[in-house]
Design an enzyme around this catalytic site. Structure first.
Site, PDB file in Angstrom:
ATOM      1  N   LYS A  44       0.802  -1.228   0.000  1.00 35.87           N
ATOM      2  CA  LYS A  44       0.000   0.000   0.000  1.00 35.87           C
ATOM      3  C   LYS A  44       0.838   1.282   0.000  1.00 35.87           C
ATOM      4  O   LYS A  44       0.470   2.292   0.592  1.00 35.87           O
ATOM      5  CB  LYS A  44      -0.996   0.028   1.186  1.00 35.87           C
ATOM      6  CG  LYS A  44      -1.779  -1.241   1.395  1.00 35.87           C
ATOM      7  CD  LYS A  44      -2.238  -1.948   0.144  1.00 35.87           C
ATOM      8  CE  LYS A  44      -3.312  -1.250  -0.639  1.00 35.87           C
ATOM      9  NZ  LYS A  44      -3.640  -2.024  -1.890  1.00 35.87           N
ATOM     10  N   SER A  45       1.970   1.219  -0.656  1.00 32.31           N
ATOM     11  CA  SER A  45       2.853   2.393  -0.727  1.00 32.31           C
ATOM     12  C   SER A  45       3.073   2.828  -2.170  1.00 32.31           C
ATOM     13  O   SER A  45       4.180   3.096  -2.578  1.00 32.31           O
ATOM     14  CB  SER A  45       4.186   2.078  -0.047  1.00 32.31           C
ATOM     15  OG  SER A  45       3.967   1.675   1.272  1.00 32.31           O
ATOM     16  N   THR A  47       2.833   1.218  -5.076  1.00 33.49           N
ATOM     17  CA  THR A  47       3.533   0.292  -5.963  1.00 33.49           C
ATOM     18  C   THR A  47       2.963   0.328  -7.388  1.00 33.49           C
ATOM     19  O   THR A  47       3.716   0.342  -8.365  1.00 33.49           O
ATOM     20  CB  THR A  47       3.392  -1.159  -5.450  1.00 33.49           C
ATOM     21  OG1 THR A  47       3.123  -1.144  -4.060  1.00 33.49           O
ATOM     22  CG2 THR A  47       4.627  -1.974  -5.752  1.00 33.49           C
ATOM     23  N   HIS A 101       7.137  -7.297  -2.622  1.00 33.81           N
ATOM     24  CA  HIS A 101       7.014  -6.729  -1.268  1.00 33.81           C
ATOM     25  C   HIS A 101       8.013  -7.407  -0.328  1.00 33.81           C
ATOM     26  O   HIS A 101       7.844  -7.376   0.887  1.00 33.81           O
ATOM     27  CB  HIS A 101       5.602  -6.962  -0.709  1.00 33.81           C
ATOM     28  CG  HIS A 101       4.513  -6.180  -1.378  1.00 33.81           C
ATOM     29  ND1 HIS A 101       4.595  -4.842  -1.671  1.00 33.81           N
ATOM     30  CD2 HIS A 101       3.267  -6.554  -1.784  1.00 33.81           C
ATOM     31  CE1 HIS A 101       3.464  -4.442  -2.235  1.00 33.81           C
ATOM     32  NE2 HIS A 101       2.640  -5.459  -2.324  1.00 33.81           N
ATOM     33  N   SER A 132      -4.569   2.403   4.584  1.00 38.45           N
ATOM     34  CA  SER A 132      -4.783   1.895   3.226  1.00 38.45           C
ATOM     35  C   SER A 132      -4.786   0.362   3.258  1.00 38.45           C
ATOM     36  O   SER A 132      -5.594  -0.304   2.603  1.00 38.45           O
ATOM     37  CB  SER A 132      -3.665   2.420   2.315  1.00 38.45           C
ATOM     38  OG  SER A 132      -3.788   1.919   1.023  1.00 38.45           O
ATOM     39  N   MET A 229      -7.124   6.523 -12.205  1.00 35.49           N
ATOM     40  CA  MET A 229      -8.481   6.160 -11.735  1.00 35.49           C
ATOM     41  C   MET A 229      -9.466   5.960 -12.892  1.00 35.49           C
ATOM     42  O   MET A 229     -10.504   5.338 -12.721  1.00 35.49           O
ATOM     43  CB  MET A 229      -9.042   7.264 -10.825  1.00 35.49           C
ATOM     44  CG  MET A 229      -8.520   7.250  -9.424  1.00 35.49           C
ATOM     45  SD  MET A 229      -9.020   5.776  -8.516  1.00 35.49           S
ATOM     46  CE  MET A 229     -10.596   6.276  -7.856  1.00 35.49           C
ATOM     47  N   LYS A 247      -8.101   6.247  -2.414  1.00 34.67           N
ATOM     48  CA  LYS A 247      -8.307   7.681  -2.205  1.00 34.67           C
ATOM     49  C   LYS A 247      -7.080   8.514  -2.537  1.00 34.67           C
ATOM     50  O   LYS A 247      -7.188   9.661  -2.930  1.00 34.67           O
ATOM     51  CB  LYS A 247      -8.620   7.891  -0.725  1.00 34.67           C
ATOM     52  CG  LYS A 247     -10.034   8.299  -0.424  1.00 34.67           C
ATOM     53  CD  LYS A 247     -10.127   8.533   1.070  1.00 34.67           C
ATOM     54  CE  LYS A 247     -11.367   9.304   1.447  1.00 34.67           C
ATOM     55  NZ  LYS A 247     -11.449   9.494   2.894  1.00 34.67           N
TER      56      LYS A 247
HETATM   57  S1  PPS Z   1      -0.409  -2.815  -3.376  1.00 35.51           S
HETATM   58  O1  PPS Z   1      -1.637  -3.633  -3.214  1.00 35.51           O
HETATM   59  O2  PPS Z   1       0.452  -2.943  -2.188  1.00 35.51           O
HETATM   60  O3  PPS Z   1       0.301  -3.115  -4.601  1.00 35.51           O
HETATM   61  O4  PPS Z   1      -0.956  -1.318  -3.426  1.00 35.51           O
HETATM   62  P1  PPS Z   1      -0.093  -0.029  -3.774  1.00 35.51           P
HETATM   63  O5  PPS Z   1      -0.223   0.291  -5.204  1.00 35.51           O
HETATM   64  O6  PPS Z   1       1.276  -0.146  -3.200  1.00 35.51           O
HETATM   65  O7  PPS Z   1      -0.766   1.094  -2.907  1.00 35.51           O
HETATM   66  C1  PPS Z   1      -2.076   1.511  -3.112  1.00 35.51           C
HETATM   67  C2  PPS Z   1      -2.160   2.910  -2.538  1.00 35.51           C
HETATM   68  O8  PPS Z   1      -1.484   3.814  -3.424  1.00 35.51           O
HETATM   69  C3  PPS Z   1      -2.429   4.794  -3.892  1.00 35.51           C
HETATM   70  N1  PPS Z   1      -2.086   5.182  -5.277  1.00 35.51           N
HETATM   71  C4  PPS Z   1      -1.743   6.411  -5.659  1.00 35.51           C
HETATM   72  N2  PPS Z   1      -1.594   7.524  -4.963  1.00 35.51           N
HETATM   73  C5  PPS Z   1      -1.230   8.642  -5.655  1.00 35.51           C
HETATM   74  N3  PPS Z   1      -1.020   8.683  -6.981  1.00 35.51           N
HETATM   75  C6  PPS Z   1      -1.150   7.574  -7.725  1.00 35.51           C
HETATM   76  N4  PPS Z   1      -0.944   7.615  -9.027  1.00 35.51           N
HETATM   77  C7  PPS Z   1      -1.531   6.367  -7.056  1.00 35.51           C
HETATM   78  N5  PPS Z   1      -1.740   5.102  -7.458  1.00 35.51           N
HETATM   79  C8  PPS Z   1      -2.066   4.400  -6.352  1.00 35.51           C
HETATM   80  C9  PPS Z   1      -3.754   4.048  -3.825  1.00 35.51           C
HETATM   81  O9  PPS Z   1      -4.855   4.885  -3.919  1.00 35.51           O
HETATM   82  C10 PPS Z   1      -3.610   3.362  -2.469  1.00 35.51           C
HETATM   83  O10 PPS Z   1      -3.641   4.278  -1.366  1.00 35.51           O
HETATM   84  P2  PPS Z   1      -4.988   4.673  -0.589  1.00 35.51           P
HETATM   85  O11 PPS Z   1      -4.539   5.539   0.560  1.00 35.51           O
HETATM   86  O12 PPS Z   1      -5.624   3.388  -0.135  1.00 35.51           O
HETATM   87  O13 PPS Z   1      -5.818   5.420  -1.570  1.00 35.51           O
END
Ligand code: PPS
Length: 284
Positions: A44-45, A47, A101, A132, A229, A247
């Site tokens: 959730k960072s 990726t 991960h 998240s 999105m 979000k």
């Molecule tokens: S995973 O399942 O671990 O691979 O998920 P991961 O992609 O690492 O993390 C998902 C969170 O990243 C947010 N996200 C983004 N934030 C900003 N900009 C972009 N482009 C973007 N893409 C993914 C995503 O919304 C999840 O965070 P939260 O806080 O839940 O919205």
């Protein structure tokens, strides 16, 4: 609640592999190539965004609708061909772009010039990614792999490291120690949120890709949260049933952290980062 296997000392969700020994052996025997690029995070960072950025950097800013986990496959899916997103990474042509991960101590590493590859690690402030993570685990619940309890209990599991990939501090600090290695780039989610364009430029130069300003701007635009999105099916797993975007804000934790939880989090998570030089923004 989610069930885990112990794979090389790390809690890995059971749906990732039919057998923990199979995955341990796969990771231990994985042969890296000099032109592999690993995108590594604690879950959730951001990726998915980073996977999309590096794929587009390698493809001159092209933006296609194929699901990202097939273009930048997940190492830990590699022993489970029943998963819709399974890709046999060992058979992919070079250069391979790979998501993981795993912690620093167990990630596959090469020992010679032919096998030493690049790693990018993205860290995020733990208050936001714990939340998240909670929402993500809730979304997995209907498939029997998630979490159905309250946030208050999940936050305790998280603080105690009783979640997939164990304690987040051990994960992030294990990678942080290598931030100055020449084959390593350490990034922060909050910096991406502040200025995606300059981060894309920085990533491209780390990957030795010289792209025009137009292409760099296009990639930053195409990898912004609002554009990603619009094509959610690209960033989903379980054949489109679980979405990995939500979000994407930096202060959502404020809506969930009670003063008591905040105090415990400060004491048991954030204070352990003090003195390491690793700092996060909690508000933008
Ligand atoms: S995973 O399942 O671990 O691979 O998920 P991961 O992609 O690492 O993390 C998902 C969170 O990243 C947010 N996200 C983004 N934030 C900003 N900009 C972009 N482009 C973007 N893409 C993914 C995503 O919304 C999840 O965070 P939260 O806080 O839940 O919205």
């Amino acid at each position: 609640s989610e069930k885990y296997f112990d794979v090389l000392g790390m809690y890995i969700p059971v749906f990732l592999t039919p057998n923990p020994k199979l995955l341990s052996d796969f990771i231990s025997n994985f042969q890296t190539r000099a032109d592999d690029v690993f995108v590594v995070t604690y879950p959730k960072s951001v990726t998915n965004c980073m996977q999309e950025i590096i794929w587009q950097i390698y493809n001159n800013g092209e933006n296609i609708s194929e699901v990202i986990s097939r273009r930048v496959p997940f190492l830990e899916f590699s022993t489970n061909p029943t998963l819709g997103e399974f890709v046999d990474i060992t058979k992919l042509p070079s250069p391979r772009l790979i998501k993981s991960h795993l912690s620093y101590n167990i990630i596959p590493k090469g020992s010679s010039d032919d096998t030493k590859c690049k790693y990018m690690y993205i860290a995020r402030n733990p208050k936001d990614f714990s939340l998240s993570y909670f929402h993500f685990m809730e979304s997995l619940n209907s498939f029997g792999n998630g979490y159905s309890g309250p946030w208050e209990f999940f936050s305790k599991l998280f603080i105690d490291g009783n979640v997939g990939r164990n304690r987040s501090n051990n994960h992030v600090l294990g990678w942080w120690k290598h931030k100055d290695d020449p084959n390593f780039l350490f990034l922060k989610y909050e910096d991406l949120k502040k200025d995606l364009l300059s981060q894309v430029q920085w990533i491209a130069s780390f990957l030795n890709k010289s792209l025009s300003e137009d292409v760099i701007s296009r990639i930053a635009e195409q990898c912004s949260f609002s554009v990603m999105m619009k094509d959610l099916s690209k960033y989903s797993v379980n054949e489109g049933k679980v979405c990995l975007l939500r979000k994407a804000v930096v202060v959502d934790w404020k809506n969930y952290f009670t003063p008591e939880l905040n105090e415990r989090f400060e004491k048991e998570v954030l204070s352990k980062l003090e003195g390491t030089g690793l700092e996060f923004d909690f508000e933008l």
